[in-house]
Design a protein around this motif. Structure first.
Motif: not given
Length: 716
Positions: A42-53, A58-63, A472-482
């Motif tokens: 299922q590396l190439d099926e869309p997911i909802r929880t790892g990203s809103r995009l 495979r495209e998500t830089p996270a487990s 007033e928390p500010l949270s974020g993520r930055i990731g690279l996929t190669y």
């Protein structure tokens, strides 16, 4: 690192299937022949929880770990806890006092956010197991994810996604199950187009119902669960759709099991096996839960590259407890029963989320955007009443008694506290294709949290009549996929989170939050996701470090005071893989190792502040592994086995009391009667292992013994 030979054997059996994006959950092949087996992991099926995009794993830089409907059915998961215990690194239990208890990546309870269709209820007691029949899929993202789901989730986020109406003209699913201890289920699901001419259908309806009943493997413990889900999908215009979803769950449990007292004088917890199934709760002990969900989802496709979704939701729940909850042995071998407790939770959540998705180009590079606003208002009222009453009983023969006869708690409910939390948030996420192979993913979320707590009980300096806190928390993520190749990629990411220093948003007290800021969490993670052997196998691997800072601890000088100074570090590796060994043999496995310890943590012991630096958090196993083997004998027959290993855990902050490790084995045989009907026989806990699903204080919450079940599945 691995301290049990059974785990070595478990993982060694499947060295060919190592790795997981810390877990893209391995989709099992459906054996009944009614559906096409999924390809890959299922590396190439869309997911909802790892990203809103709408990215794939495979495209998500996270487990990211996923169990879809095919996995749930293939493994005969009874409820949501069965589903998540098969995910990499997760260990969950359903002790009545801890709701949906989960440990993941070294963190527990409210530090692992559990979502329902992407909605955060902010309270672990609201996450008791949901019947697996109404679930379409479950998704898990590892590590801090406040940037996606709001405050909390330093250890990770689990998202339970329920079934919704689809544009299928007509489908029917049904299940009948019966097993040991009168464990039974009657369930059905219908999807129907509302039109005399199917080609003209614009409205589609789905109805799912399940009733589960069991007498329990513990004496005098009986439970019944009813789950109902209804949804209506309407195509209002060529580019406008609306989904109305209503869900209801009702749980009733008589004389709930709260655990077994451990034999005294041992550092390793052990129970008297001759009293393995004894229930020390009162005869009329009770747990009840009624949950109602309403969602209105509007999807508008503005253009080929732009869409808007608005989700309006309302949650209403009531939970009731009346039990005698603590048991321990006396010096003469009798059992001391104590801690009578009467409680009610009334929780309501009203919220709305609007989200814009847009694909375009930025600096001449392909770019995907998600922008949105999130609003929710949660109110919870608590009615706790506890007492100091206790009694001593002969465990060989005793009258369990009645809760109504216990003084101090039998006068009825008394309102003590009301928590109101209003959350306003704005979020943004972007994926930028830097080169043909390299992509950058960034996300940012700003929350404005307003908590107001009203105390209806005794007013003290640590329990004022009313107080308000704002963050007033500010949270974020930055990731690279190669992309190394079209079928293999590597990634690296940094993410942050913010959560309460203690307690939860829905039940925090002045002592929990005081004048404290939110606790901060951050994670570094690297990993890889890849297919191998010409697509016959797929695997993922992740390595991570999470640091949670500034949670509430006892003052090292004055143990009567609480300060914000704690720190915990978790480091680990997660592996998962799937391999079609032969055309008939499928192997799947996952494994997780975590080294979790307190860098700074003080606990008050007899009025003295004691440092627990270097100790492991309670109920956190260092090693967790799962293995499944499935073999197709003929077109109609298939068999399989499974194994699960959970390492030992500490039951106290001093790390002096330990629950032993355990390994569970299971087996099944499945026969396809015809193209619509499948019969499955399954044995769980094949060796009848005695084990603790959760350990706390002097009690051992025992898991189920060996059980047998037979299930008939229908699909038209």
């Amino acid at each position: 690192m691995i301290r049990n030979t059974s785990l070595v054997l478990l993982m060694g059996t499947c060295t060919f299937a190592w790795a997981d994006d810390a877990a893209v959950e391995l989709s099992a092949t459906t054996i009944d022949g009614q559906r096409e087996a999924p390809s890959g992991v299922q590396l190439d099926e869309p997911i909802r929880t790892g990203s809103r995009l709408g990215l794939t794993a495979r495209e998500t830089p996270a487990s990211v770990s996923v169990s879809d409907r095919r996995v749930i059915e293939a493994r005969d998961a009874k409820d949501s806890q069965d589903v998540i215990n098969a995910m990499t690194g997760v260990n969950a239990s359903a002790n009545p006092g801890f709701g949906g208890f989960v440990t993941y990546r070294g963190f527990t309870q409210n530090q692992v956010t559990q979502l329902y269709n992407g909605i955060n209820l902010g309270y672990s007691s609201a996450t008791r197991p949901v019947d697996a029949w109404v679930l379409d899929r479950v998704e898990l993202i590892g590590g801090p994810s406040s940037f996606l789901h709001g405050a909390g989730s330093v250890g990770g986020s689990i998202n339970y996604i329920t079934k919704l109406a689809s544009r299928d003209q007509q489908t029917f699913d049904g299940r009948l199950r019966y097993g040991s201890y009168d464990d039974s289920q009657v369930a059905f699901g219908i999807n129907q187009a509302l039109a005399s001419n199917p080609a003209d259908a614009r409205h589609f309806v789905r109805l799912d119902f399940s009733r589960d009943h069991g007498n329990g493997y513990i004496d005098r413990n009986e439970r019944q669960t009813d789950s109902l889900a209804f949804s209506l999908l309407s195509d209002l215009a060529p580019n406008l759709t609306h989904t109305l979803a209503l869900e209801y769950q009702e749980d009733t449990e008589d004389s709930p099991y709260w655990g077994s007292p451990i034999l005294p004088g041992r550092s390793t917890m052990k129970i008297d096996k001759s009293r393995r199934f004894e229930n020390y709760n009162v005869a009329d002990g009770r747990y009840e839960q009624r949950v109602r969900w309403l969602r209105s989802i509007l999807d508008y496709q503005l253009s080929d590259s732009t869409s808007v979704q608005n989700t309006l939701y309302h949650y209403d729940a009531q939970r009731d407890y009346r039990n005698l909850e603590r048991y321990s042995y006396t010096s003469d071998g009798n059992v001391l029963r104590s801690s009578p407790y009467l409680q009610r939770h009334e929780q309501k959540v009203l919220g709305d989320r609007i989200e814009l998705r847009h694909d375009n180009q930025l600096f001449g590079l392909a770019s995907q955007w998600s922008l949105g606003l999130d609003y929710s208002h949660m109110r919870q009222t608590l009615y706790p009443t506890s007492g100091s009453w206790s009694d001593v009983v002969d465990p060989d023969h005793f009258d369990p008694g009645s809760f109504d006869d216990i003084p101090g708690v039998n006068a009825g409910l008394t309102k003590q506290r009301r928590n109101e939390v209003t959350n306003r948030a704005v979020f943004a996420e972007n994926r930028l294709q830097l080169t043909e192979r390299l992509a950058l993913l960034t996300a940012l979320r700003y929350d404005y949290l307003d908590m107001q707590v009203t105390n209806y009980g005794t007013v003290t300096p640590t329990s004022p009549a009313w107080f308000e806190r704002r963050w007033e928390p500010l949270s974020g993520r930055i990731g690279l996929t190669y992309a190394l190749t079209p079928s293999a990629s590597v990634y690296a990411q940094y993410s942050t989170s913010a959560d309460l220093p203690a307690g939860s948003l829905a039940a925090a007290t002045y002592s929990n939050v005081g004048l404290f800021d939110l606790s901060k969490g951050e994670q570094w993670e690297v990993g890889s996701k890849f297919d191998f052997l010409e697509g016959r196998g797929a695997a993922t691997v992740a390595l991570y470090q999470i640091v949670r800072k500034d949670f509430a601890v006892r003052d090292s000088v004055n143990p009567n005071l609480t300060v914000q100074a704690g720190q915990q570090t978790s480091r680990g590796i997660e592996l998962s893989g799937r391999l079609q060994v032969t055309p008939k043999l499928l192997a799947e496995a996952n494994y997780a190792y975590v080294d979790a310890q307190y860098d700074e943590f003080n606990e008050a012991v007899n009025g003295v502040s004691v440092s627990r630096k270097g100790n492991a958090p309670t109920n956190v196993p260092a090693n967790v592994g799962n293995l499944w083997l499935t073999y197709i004998l003929t077109q109609d027959w298939s068999v399989g086995m499974d194994a699960r290993y959970v390492d030992s855990v500490y039951a106290d902050n001093a790390n002096t009391l330990k629950a032993p490790a355990y390994t569970l084995y299971g087996a099944f045989a499945r026969y396809r009667l015809d193209e619509h009907t499948t019969l499955t026989g399954r044995v769980r806990n094949l060796t009848d292992e005695v084990y603790a699903k959760q350990a706390y204080n002097t009690q051992y919450y025992m898991g189920a013994p060996r059980t047998f079940e037979l299930a008939l599945d229908l699909r038209f």
